[in-house]
Design an enzyme around this catalytic site. Structure first.
Site, PDB file in Angstrom:
ATOM      1  N   THR A  33       0.783  -1.093   0.152  1.00 47.14           N
ATOM      2  CA  THR A  33       0.018  -0.009  -0.006  1.00 47.14           C
ATOM      3  C   THR A  33       0.635   1.252   0.182  1.00 47.14           C
ATOM      4  OG1 THR A  33      -1.434  -1.096   1.492  1.00 47.14           O
ATOM      5  CG2 THR A  33      -1.768   1.279   1.393  1.00 47.14           C
ATOM      6  N   ARG A  91     -12.836  -8.785  -1.483  1.00 46.30           N
ATOM      7  CA  ARG A  91     -11.852  -8.845  -0.262  1.00 46.30           C
ATOM      8  C   ARG A  91     -11.366  -7.305  -0.099  1.00 46.30           C
ATOM      9  NH1 ARG A  91      -6.539  -6.764   0.552  1.00 46.30           N
ATOM     10  NH2 ARG A  91      -5.454  -8.140   2.290  1.00 46.30           N
ATOM     11  N   VAL A  92     -11.155  -6.962   1.131  1.00 49.31           N
ATOM     12  CA  VAL A  92     -10.920  -5.656   1.533  1.00 49.31           C
ATOM     13  C   VAL A  92      -9.871  -5.857   2.614  1.00 49.31           C
ATOM     14  CG1 VAL A  92     -11.274  -3.358   2.776  1.00 49.31           C
ATOM     15  CG2 VAL A  92     -13.173  -4.740   1.127  1.00 49.31           C
ATOM     16  N   THR A 107       1.357  -0.800   6.033  1.00 40.43           N
ATOM     17  CA  THR A 107       1.371  -1.577   4.880  1.00 40.43           C
ATOM     18  C   THR A 107       1.753  -3.161   5.269  1.00 40.43           C
ATOM     19  OG1 THR A 107       2.298  -1.798   2.705  1.00 40.43           O
ATOM     20  CG2 THR A 107       3.761  -0.667   4.328  1.00 40.43           C
TER      21      THR A 107
END
Ligand code: GLY
Length: 300
Positions: free
Chosen positions: A152, A180-181, A203
């Site tokens: 991320t 999916r989250v 991240t």
């Protein structure tokens, strides 16, 4: 007046932070700087875990998550599992002004973006599609675990007026299940900022980061008087150990932390690159490597 500062996850945030530094130097807002920096990452096809060029889910569709938090108002905006949206961070920023309906997913988020006139784009790059086809074949032929890649971009900004903002954006796990989250759009897990204290962003493997609400925990410890250095690495070490005890193994976890004065630190349980820019000091990329129980950081 404060001295401006920014910190971002992974070396992919360099160009965006470099451009955004000029905004902060000229007295621009942390919100504009963070949005600009993250858009730069989202627009670059070379990064396979954010925006255009991000690797797709198991159906070959790029589903994106993003979030924005305003450290002054504590307003949050987030989108999850959105398709065909060029800059999810800008949609998240817009949503952060809403009293209700500030976190939208899937079709609802796409509908909101379209009504508001945000640019649409097919986010599957030809290169990402090639990687998807290759991976699909490998998974079938070699029985490999499908999941890979979850880097991320998370950026914390502090402007000369003392305002702080944090933003995140990701395509999540390669080959994830549709819908999916991960942690990135989840307040307290992927991000948190309160400009009277400081901010944090994570991240790594979202499923594990969410179990510790690590970004909120970092800010909470800052509020208790600990410095970013006293928080970042101990928090990752402590939580990784807890996960090892409870579930046998901890996924990749990295955190960036910055206080209201621009003091920063990171914590990680994997090799992790990050970018820091501060007024009068310029910009630098750093690499943190894990050597047994020690994490060494050097400028690259
Ligand atoms: N940290 C990003 C994700 O797990 O989706």
């Amino acid at each position: 007046m404060k001295k401006w500062a920014m910190i971002g996850t992974w070396k992919m945030s360099y160009d965006g932070i470099d451009k955004a530094s000029a905004v902060l130097e000229e007295g621009g807002s942390a919100g504009d700087a963070v949005e600009l920096a993250i858009r730069q990452v989202e627009d670059c096809p070379d990064f396979t875990s954010v925006g255009f060029g991000g690797l797709p889910n198991e159906l070959g569709e790029v589903e994106l998550d993003a979030a924005y938090m305003n450290g002054k108002t504590l307003g949050i905006g987030a989108v999850a599992a959105v398709k065909d949206c060029k800059n999810p961070i800008s949609i998240a920023r817009d949503l952060s002004n809403e009293k209700f309906n500030c976190f939208l997913v899937g079709e609802g988020a796409e509908r909101f973006a379209s009504l508001k006139g945000f640019e649409k784009k097919n986010m599957l790059s030809p290169e990402a599609n090639d990687q998807y086809e290759k991976r699909k074949k490998e998974i079938i032929e070699e029985n490999l675990s499908p999941y890979d890649g979850h880097d991320t971009v998370g950026i914390i900004g502090l402007d000369k007026n003392g305002h702080m903002v944090v933003g995140t954006s990701t395509s999540g796990l390669f080959m994830k299940k549709p819908g999916r989250v991960g942690d990135s759009p989840i307040i307290g897990s992927g991000f948190y900022v309160d400009e009277k204290i400081g901010g944090a962003s994570c991240t790594g493997l979202g499923e594990d980061i969410m179990k510790g609400c690590l970004s909120y925990e970092a800010v909470r410890r800052m509020e208790e008087g600990l410095s970013p250095k006293e928080i970042a690495q101990p928090l990752v070490d402590e939580f990784s150990k807890k996960l090892e005890k409870r579930q046998g193994k901890a996924g990749a976890i990295s955190i960036i932390v910055m206080d209201k004065n621009g003091n920063w630190a990171i914590g990680t349980n994997v090799e992790f690159s990050f970018v820091v820019a501060r007024e009068l000091e310029g910009i630098g990329t750093y690499l943190a490597s894990v050597d047994g129980n020690r994490v060494k950081i050097h400028k690259i």
